[in-house]
Design a protein around this motif. Structure first.
Motif, PDB file in Angstrom:
ATOM      1  N   VAL A 234      30.477 -14.251 -21.904  1.00 55.26           N
ATOM      2  CA  VAL A 234      29.649 -15.442 -22.087  1.00 55.26           C
ATOM      3  C   VAL A 234      29.427 -16.167 -20.766  1.00 55.26           C
ATOM      4  CG1 VAL A 234      29.700 -17.766 -23.077  1.00 55.26           C
ATOM      5  CG2 VAL A 234      30.111 -15.789 -24.527  1.00 55.26           C
ATOM      6  N   ASN A 235      30.445 -16.205 -19.919  1.00 52.47           N
ATOM      7  CA  ASN A 235      30.280 -16.855 -18.618  1.00 52.47           C
ATOM      8  C   ASN A 235      29.169 -16.205 -17.799  1.00 52.47           C
ATOM      9  OD1 ASN A 235      32.306 -18.631 -19.169  1.00 52.47           O
ATOM     10  ND2 ASN A 235      33.867 -17.563 -17.983  1.00 52.47           N
ATOM     11  N   THR A 236      28.967 -14.910 -18.000  1.00 53.42           N
ATOM     12  CA  THR A 236      27.915 -14.200 -17.277  1.00 53.42           C
ATOM     13  C   THR A 236      26.538 -14.478 -17.872  1.00 53.42           C
ATOM     14  OG1 THR A 236      29.486 -12.436 -16.737  1.00 53.42           O
ATOM     15  CG2 THR A 236      27.147 -11.916 -16.527  1.00 53.42           C
ATOM     16  N   ALA A 237      26.461 -14.533 -19.205  1.00 53.37           N
ATOM     17  CA  ALA A 237      25.166 -14.697 -19.871  1.00 53.37           C
ATOM     18  C   ALA A 237      24.722 -16.144 -19.975  1.00 53.37           C
ATOM     19  CB  ALA A 237      25.241 -14.079 -21.272  1.00 53.37           C
ATOM     20  N   MET A 238      25.638 -17.091 -19.846  1.00 56.08           N
ATOM     21  CA  MET A 238      25.325 -18.494 -20.102  1.00 56.08           C
ATOM     22  C   MET A 238      24.194 -19.047 -19.233  1.00 56.08           C
ATOM     23  SD  MET A 238      26.687 -20.769 -22.253  1.00 56.08           S
ATOM     24  CE  MET A 238      28.466 -20.715 -22.294  1.00 56.08           C
ATOM     25  N   PRO A 239      24.191 -18.815 -17.909  1.00 53.46           N
ATOM     26  CA  PRO A 239      23.088 -19.369 -17.103  1.00 53.46           C
ATOM     27  C   PRO A 239      21.711 -18.885 -17.563  1.00 53.46           C
ATOM     28  CG  PRO A 239      24.881 -18.643 -15.683  1.00 53.46           C
ATOM     29  CD  PRO A 239      25.191 -18.138 -17.059  1.00 53.46           C
ATOM     30  N   VAL A 240      21.605 -17.610 -17.932  1.00 55.80           N
ATOM     31  CA  VAL A 240      20.334 -17.054 -18.390  1.00 55.80           C
ATOM     32  C   VAL A 240      19.938 -17.682 -19.717  1.00 55.80           C
ATOM     33  CG1 VAL A 240      19.115 -14.940 -19.023  1.00 55.80           C
ATOM     34  CG2 VAL A 240      20.796 -14.899 -17.179  1.00 55.80           C
ATOM     35  N   ALA A 241      20.916 -17.856 -20.620  1.00 55.34           N
ATOM     36  CA  ALA A 241      20.632 -18.462 -21.922  1.00 55.34           C
ATOM     37  C   ALA A 241      20.147 -19.899 -21.761  1.00 55.34           C
ATOM     38  CB  ALA A 241      21.885 -18.429 -22.794  1.00 55.34           C
ATOM     39  N   ALA A 242      20.808 -20.669 -20.903  1.00 59.55           N
ATOM     40  CA  ALA A 242      20.412 -22.069 -20.704  1.00 59.55           C
ATOM     41  C   ALA A 242      19.003 -22.171 -20.141  1.00 59.55           C
ATOM     42  CB  ALA A 242      21.407 -22.759 -19.771  1.00 59.55           C
ATOM     43  N   LYS A 243      18.666 -21.295 -19.226  1.00 61.15           N
ATOM     44  CA  LYS A 243      17.326 -21.303 -18.640  1.00 61.15           C
ATOM     45  C   LYS A 243      16.276 -20.904 -19.669  1.00 61.15           C
ATOM     46  CE  LYS A 243      14.678 -19.576 -14.689  1.00 61.15           C
ATOM     47  NZ  LYS A 243      14.709 -18.688 -13.479  1.00 61.15           N
ATOM     48  N   ALA A 244      16.583 -19.873 -20.466  1.00 62.27           N
ATOM     49  CA  ALA A 244      15.624 -19.402 -21.466  1.00 62.27           C
ATOM     50  C   ALA A 244      15.377 -20.449 -22.545  1.00 62.27           C
ATOM     51  CB  ALA A 244      16.127 -18.102 -22.094  1.00 62.27           C
TER      52      ALA A 244
END
Length: 455
Positions: free
Chosen positions: A43-53
């Protein structure tokens, strides 16, 4: 239903944790820890992309603080539930709630829905981690508990090494949602393996008593107070003062009443054991959070290389946990905690030296491997000490106290680190150095009070 209390070393006297009496349960609980560990790293890896999307970068921090705040509440609820009803139901419910949170986050169309999913995940994780500790205390004889904790630590090694890589690949080529949606599929296996082994397992004399509503209200005050303090720490302006004051007014009295009496005064025995867990976990994890940023900004390394610098710490942590599980270690349990915390203090101090631009950056990888080994020795041994000082009917409450102390340590140390980093200069050498020196000081305090863990 039959009431079971803590097993003795005469139960399955020659069996190991993977032998027939314990095999299915061990595989199930290790799979459960592995699942939580992989989720944390992925989740720490995917979180920045999710927040931006989801157009919610401004709410990015709440996706983390919401998780920790709800888990604080769930830890106390789980401890009460386990002592009064046994660990089977809170464990099953916790895994189900954790999976529901993953689905909610993975299907979110707004950032607030995503944050709600993270809050749900945190509540499930809090229920599960305390229930797992209770299972260890009630189901395994004393001689096997260090080995189970070593298996817990080993469960974090593979996710620490490959979790970010797998999550990054999935995020880039399939989509960030599948980092969340693929994990619930794996929940079935731990449930099938564990739950049948827990039928009839009860905590002791407290079985059948109603849940302590006072503790539940205190847990709610603790979690709300922690959330307000984390919010204030993210702002650090004049508007952060009211939530900081209210948060402290809620958190401090609740923590004093939820943790064993004398915890913050390092009272001999169990209170000091609980305190040591918060000091050790808070200082080490808070320092770790700033290392990748320091390597990128001070030494110019790529994020991938910066993350890999910490991988050795995960492997050595498992090694330290394995070492404390050897038969020769039992008479030296307190010395192992003290030696482990001393090694962790030295490692964080070395990282403080490495924050200077002229320092060799590979020093960080070596230092963190030393610190990980020390934490493996200390954290697992602290868990063993907690069980040795707990009556069967107190196992749930004391396991919850251990996890609450861990979470509070993270909140306090991370908050202090954030303030120092901001006040002394975000991204500057002095800011990084101040953070690592402060966390070293916390570790030294832990070493100093270790002797008071004797009953």
């Amino acid at each position: 239903m039959t009431t079971l209390t803590r097993p003795t070393d005469t139960d399955a006297s020659s069996a190991g944790i993977l032998d027939r009496p314990f095999r299915m349960l061990t595989v199930g609980i290790v799979a459960c820890v592995l699942l939580i560990a992989f989720e944390a790293m992925a989740v720490n890896t995917a979180m920045p992309v999710a927040a931006k999307a989801l157009h919610g970068v401004g709410l990015y921090a709440f996706a983390f603080t919401g998780f920790f705040t709800s888990s604080l509440l769930a830890m106390v609820v789980s401890g009460e539930w386990c002592d009064k009803r046994g660990p089977m139901v809170p464990l099953g419910v916790g895994i189900a709630v954790f999976g529901a949170g993953l689905v909610l986050a993975g299907t979110a169309t707004t950032m607030w829905t995503f944050v709600g999913g993270r809050v749900t995940q945190g509540f499930g994780a809090g229920l599960v981690i305390v229930a797992l500790y209770v299972v260890v205390g009630l189901r395994y004889p004393e001689r096997l508990r260090p080995k189970v904790f070593a298996a817990f630590a080993a469960s974090w090694v593979l996710p620490s090494v490959i979790g970010p890589l797998v999550a990054g690949t999935v995020t880039q080529h399939v989509g960030w949602r599948w980092v969340f949606l693929s994990i619930p599929v794996l929940i079935v296996a731990p449930l099938v393996l564990m739950l049948p082994q827990l039928r009839g397992l009860r905590g002791g004399d407290a079985v059948g008593e109603p849940l302590d509503r006072r503790r539940l209200w205190l847990a709610l005050a603790l979690s709300v107070g922690a959330g307000l303090l984390q919010y204030a720490g993210q702002r650090l302006d004049v508007w952060s003062l009211p939530p900081a004051v209210v948060g402290a007014a809620l958190l401090v009295p609740a923590a004093l009443r939820l943790l064993p009496r004398g915890t913050f005064r390092a009272r001999r025995g169990l209170p000091t054991v609980i305190l040591l867990r918060g000091v050790a976990a808070g200082a080490f994890i808070s320092a770790e959070a700033f290392i990748p940023l320091m390597l990128v900004t001070q030494h110019g390394y790529s994020p991938t290389f910066a993350g890999l610098s910490l991988a050795g710490g995960g492997v050595s942590w498992a090694g330290g946990s394995w070492l404390q599980g050897r038969p020769w270690a039992e008479p030296h349990r307190l010395r192992l905690v003290q030696a482990g915390l001393a090694a962790a203090a030295v490692s964080v101090a070395l990282v403080a030296l490495a924050s200077q631009p002229s320092a060799p950056a590979p020093l960080v990888a070596a230092a963190w491997a030393l610190g990980g080994a020390g934490m493996g020795l200390a954290i697992a041994s602290i868990g063993v000490l907690m069980f040795s000082l707990s009556a069967p009917e107190e196992t749930g409450a004391n396991s919850a106290s251990l996890q609450v102390s861990d979470a509070l340590g993270n909140i306090v140390c991370t908050g202090l680190a954030g303030v120092l980093f901001t006040v002394l200069g975000t991204g500057t050498t002095s800011g990084f150095t101040a953070v690592f020196v402060a966390m070293t000081a916390f570790m030294v305090v832990g070493v100093a009070v270790c002797g008071r863990a004797r009953s």
